[in-house]
Motif scaffolding. Sequence first.
Motif, PDB file in Angstrom:
ATOM      1  N   GLY A 140       0.786  -1.223   0.000  1.00  0.00           N
ATOM      2  CA  GLY A 140       0.000   0.000   0.000  1.00  0.00           C
ATOM      3  C   GLY A 140       0.814   1.265   0.000  1.00  0.00           C
ATOM      4  O   GLY A 140       0.291   2.347   0.079  1.00  0.00           O
ATOM      5  N   ARG A 146       5.895   5.285   5.922  1.00  0.00           N
ATOM      6  CA  ARG A 146       4.763   6.136   5.598  1.00  0.00           C
ATOM      7  C   ARG A 146       4.866   7.489   6.282  1.00  0.00           C
ATOM      8  O   ARG A 146       4.611   8.502   5.687  1.00  0.00           O
ATOM      9  CB  ARG A 146       3.466   5.437   5.970  1.00  0.00           C
ATOM     10  N   SER A 149       7.564   9.399   4.479  1.00  0.00           N
ATOM     11  CA  SER A 149       7.246   9.855   3.126  1.00  0.00           C
ATOM     12  C   SER A 149       6.317  11.053   3.163  1.00  0.00           C
ATOM     13  O   SER A 149       6.363  11.900   2.298  1.00  0.00           O
ATOM     14  CB  SER A 149       6.650   8.728   2.296  1.00  0.00           C
ATOM     15  N   ALA A 150       5.473  11.136   4.179  1.00  0.00           N
ATOM     16  CA  ALA A 150       4.561  12.279   4.243  1.00  0.00           C
ATOM     17  C   ALA A 150       5.364  13.560   4.406  1.00  0.00           C
ATOM     18  O   ALA A 150       5.032  14.589   3.854  1.00  0.00           O
ATOM     19  CB  ALA A 150       3.583  12.118   5.399  1.00  0.00           C
TER      20      ALA A 150
ATOM     21  N   ALA B 123      -0.942  14.618   0.023  1.00  0.00           N
ATOM     22  CA  ALA B 123      -0.108  13.996   1.063  1.00  0.00           C
ATOM     23  C   ALA B 123      -0.982  13.584   2.243  1.00  0.00           C
ATOM     24  O   ALA B 123      -0.850  12.479   2.780  1.00  0.00           O
ATOM     25  CB  ALA B 123       0.989  14.962   1.508  1.00  0.00           C
ATOM     26  N   GLU B 127      -2.511   9.392   3.624  1.00  0.00           N
ATOM     27  CA  GLU B 127      -2.397   8.777   4.944  1.00  0.00           C
ATOM     28  C   GLU B 127      -3.767   8.634   5.597  1.00  0.00           C
ATOM     29  O   GLU B 127      -3.876   8.267   6.757  1.00  0.00           O
ATOM     30  CB  GLU B 127      -1.512   9.658   5.857  1.00  0.00           C
ATOM     31  N   GLN B 135      -5.256   5.389  -1.928  1.00  0.00           N
ATOM     32  CA  GLN B 135      -4.502   4.754  -3.019  1.00  0.00           C
ATOM     33  C   GLN B 135      -4.426   5.670  -4.234  1.00  0.00           C
ATOM     34  O   GLN B 135      -3.367   5.802  -4.870  1.00  0.00           O
ATOM     35  CB  GLN B 135      -5.169   3.433  -3.416  1.00  0.00           C
ATOM     36  N   ARG B 138      -2.014   8.548  -3.514  1.00  0.00           N
ATOM     37  CA  ARG B 138      -0.597   8.141  -3.611  1.00  0.00           C
ATOM     38  C   ARG B 138      -0.148   8.086  -5.046  1.00  0.00           C
ATOM     39  O   ARG B 138       0.949   8.502  -5.407  1.00  0.00           O
ATOM     40  CB  ARG B 138      -0.414   6.763  -2.965  1.00  0.00           C
ATOM     41  N   ARG B 141       0.230  11.676  -6.502  1.00  0.00           N
ATOM     42  CA  ARG B 141       1.392  12.420  -6.006  1.00  0.00           C
ATOM     43  C   ARG B 141       2.622  12.190  -6.873  1.00  0.00           C
ATOM     44  O   ARG B 141       3.427  13.079  -7.090  1.00  0.00           O
ATOM     45  CB  ARG B 141       1.734  11.995  -4.581  1.00  0.00           C
TER      46      ARG B 141
END
Lengths: 205, 262
Positions: A140, A146, A149-150, B123, B127, B135, B138, B141
């Motif tokens: 995912g 995660r 990466s943000a 971004a 999350e 999805q 992401r 981006r």
Amino acid sequence: MTNYEANPDTPDATLGIGNRQSAIGDPRLAAIWNALESVTDPEIPVLSVVDMGIVADVRVEEDSVAVDMTPTFVGCPAVDVMRSAIHDAVAALGERNVAVNVVFDPPWTSDRITEKGRERLLAFGLAPPKREGTRGLRDGGTQKSRAGSARRSFVPLDVERLERVACPFCHSTNTTMESMFGPTLCRSIHYCNDCLQSFEHFKNV
Amino acid sequence: MTGYPTLADLTDSSRGAVIDLLFRMADDEIVLGHRDSEWTGHGPILEEDIAFSSLSQDEMGHALMYYQMLHELGEADPDTLAFGRKPGEYRCASLVSLPNNRDWAFCVVRQFLYDAAEGVRLAALSEGSLVPLAQLARKLRGEEKYHLMHGRMWVVRLGKGTDESRRRVQKALDLAFPYALGLFEPTNADAALADAAICPREANLCAQWLAFVGSILDEAGLTLPDGAEPVYGGRAGRHHESLSRLLEDMQLVYKIDPAAKW
């Protein structure tokens, strides 16, 4: 659902092509993968959707087949063409219920292009993208953490990294980027100062 | 993580809020994509003609993805949503419909401010708890990074260039900034989206955006105008006059025969 996970140390041809290895013992699955090899990118006809890493998964049930495709750029008009072509290629094998699903997990990245695909790009005169280690694995996300990466991926890329792409004709890295956009969404335009030719580069995504 | 693995898992209140969010994002993209496309054949240099054409294609592709998600949530099909609604039904911020006025510096600045805002939003959504949207975010981006690269390159180059380039890009910034604040207009959906951990509040996103934009402008030697009042209304269907004229153009071919097969 296959949980394909690539070995990050193996830059080989099976990278990013779903459950192809398990097709070896299954003639029906093997026939489908072979058929998919004949479906080419309409913009880059030397490349198949398998070479491009667009085919994310193939699942067979008794009476049906499902192919998951992960699109390169969502705005690319070739995506619809490839989707129909994938459907038709599998249907031509005699499969009666063929579903082609567009998925974003795994997200397509240029790392999904196989070694064979990169060689074919080069032979076609298109500089292939460098491997980045962002294969969009099925868990995912990218390989980066995660939370990390943000924070990190909100910093835009440096233009500098797009300079010095290797020329596909003479292989020199004495090149400049003329435009980070090109005739299609996937390409940037460069110039080689050694052999004095323009060339296109398949962008790192 | 719990949350919402599919669109069907949304509760009634979060579903309505997600629909609101998707309309805002889709309408921003398609209207900006239209403005970008107006540079095709008219760019100041060939590379910028190509750049804006490419940006346009990306924006329209992204709009299509959001409209498709809206269709899955029970709204009309993407073509009807994109081309068949009245101006008051669109949820775009006024920034994106402002005319190009043949002012390339303005368009570069507008695109940069917009792409920075979109970067912050994507971004956050990546999350978030709504899996299909996370999805998609992401994926987008990855495509958007070239937009930001282009915007940053030009804003810095123009800001540090000549007296004329600095003057013109600062003027563009002064004009665009209040409208850009409108990208983060608070809506009734904010609370539900934040409570469901799908998307942070607009004020939160705006603060992140200001920090990011501020750092690039510092690099460029440019300043944000003091005391700018945000231009709101777009998220509630109250638009700058430019939107009606834009939609007349954009919807013209579709409206000749909405049932036509292309």
